[in-house]
Scaffold this motif. Sequence first.
Motif, short mmCIF file in Angstrom:
data_model
loop_
_atom_site.label_atom_id
_atom_site.label_comp_id
_atom_site.label_asym_id
_atom_site.label_seq_id
_atom_site.Cartn_x
_atom_site.Cartn_y
_atom_site.Cartn_z
N ALA A 1 0.83 -1.20 0.00
CA ALA A 1 0.00 0.00 0.00
C ALA A 1 0.87 1.25 0.00
CB ALA A 1 -0.93 0.00 1.21
N ALA A 2 1.98 1.21 0.73
CA ALA A 2 2.88 2.37 0.74
C ALA A 2 3.51 2.58 -0.63
CB ALA A 2 3.96 2.17 1.80
N LEU A 3 3.95 1.51 -1.27
CA LEU A 3 4.52 1.63 -2.62
C LEU A 3 3.48 2.13 -3.62
CD1 LEU A 3 6.82 -1.49 -2.93
CD2 LEU A 3 7.50 0.91 -2.97
N ALA A 4 2.28 1.63 -3.53
CA ALA A 4 1.23 2.07 -4.44
C ALA A 4 0.93 3.56 -4.23
CB ALA A 4 -0.04 1.24 -4.22
N GLY A 5 0.92 4.00 -2.99
CA GLY A 5 0.71 5.41 -2.71
C GLY A 5 1.84 6.27 -3.25
N PHE B 1 3.89 5.55 -5.81
CA PHE B 1 3.82 5.60 -7.27
C PHE B 1 2.63 6.42 -7.77
CE2 PHE B 1 6.43 1.59 -7.07
CZ PHE B 1 7.57 2.20 -7.56
N ALA B 2 1.52 6.38 -7.04
CA ALA B 2 0.37 7.19 -7.44
C ALA B 2 0.67 8.67 -7.29
CB ALA B 2 -0.84 6.81 -6.60
N SER B 3 1.35 9.05 -6.21
CA SER B 3 1.69 10.47 -6.04
C SER B 3 2.75 10.89 -7.07
CB SER B 3 2.19 10.74 -4.63
OG SER B 3 3.42 10.09 -4.40
N PHE B 4 3.68 10.01 -7.37
CA PHE B 4 4.69 10.29 -8.39
C PHE B 4 4.02 10.47 -9.75
CE2 PHE B 4 7.81 8.87 -11.55
CZ PHE B 4 8.88 9.70 -11.23
N ALA B 5 3.10 9.60 -10.09
CA ALA B 5 2.40 9.68 -11.38
C ALA B 5 1.55 10.94 -11.46
CB ALA B 5 1.54 8.43 -11.58
N ALA B 6 0.88 11.29 -10.38
CA ALA B 6 0.03 12.48 -10.39
C ALA B 6 0.87 13.75 -10.52
CB ALA B 6 -0.79 12.54 -9.12
N LYS B 7 2.08 13.69 -10.00
CA LYS B 7 2.95 14.88 -10.04
C LYS B 7 3.62 15.05 -11.41
CE LYS B 7 6.66 17.08 -7.48
NZ LYS B 7 7.59 16.95 -6.35
#
Length: 70
Positions: free
Chosen positions: A51-55, A57-63
């Motif tokens: 869950a931490a890795l997914a969060g 990568f999701a923040s990285f992708a959104a940025k």
Amino acid sequence: MVDDTRDRVIRLETQVDHMNEQLNDMQGKVNAMHDLLMQARGMRYLIIGMAALAGFFASFAAKYLPFTSK
């Protein structure tokens, strides 16, 4: 009056026997649930890490993804 008391005691014994059966059944279900949860205890850290890795990568992708489409 004695017969009435005897009948009431017999009904009470029947109800107590039925409640004992229900409690034994529930105890078996609770024990099975506890055993299942104890088996899955080691997976807790793996799930938290994923869950931490997914969060991340999701923040990285959104940025950074909006800048790649220009």
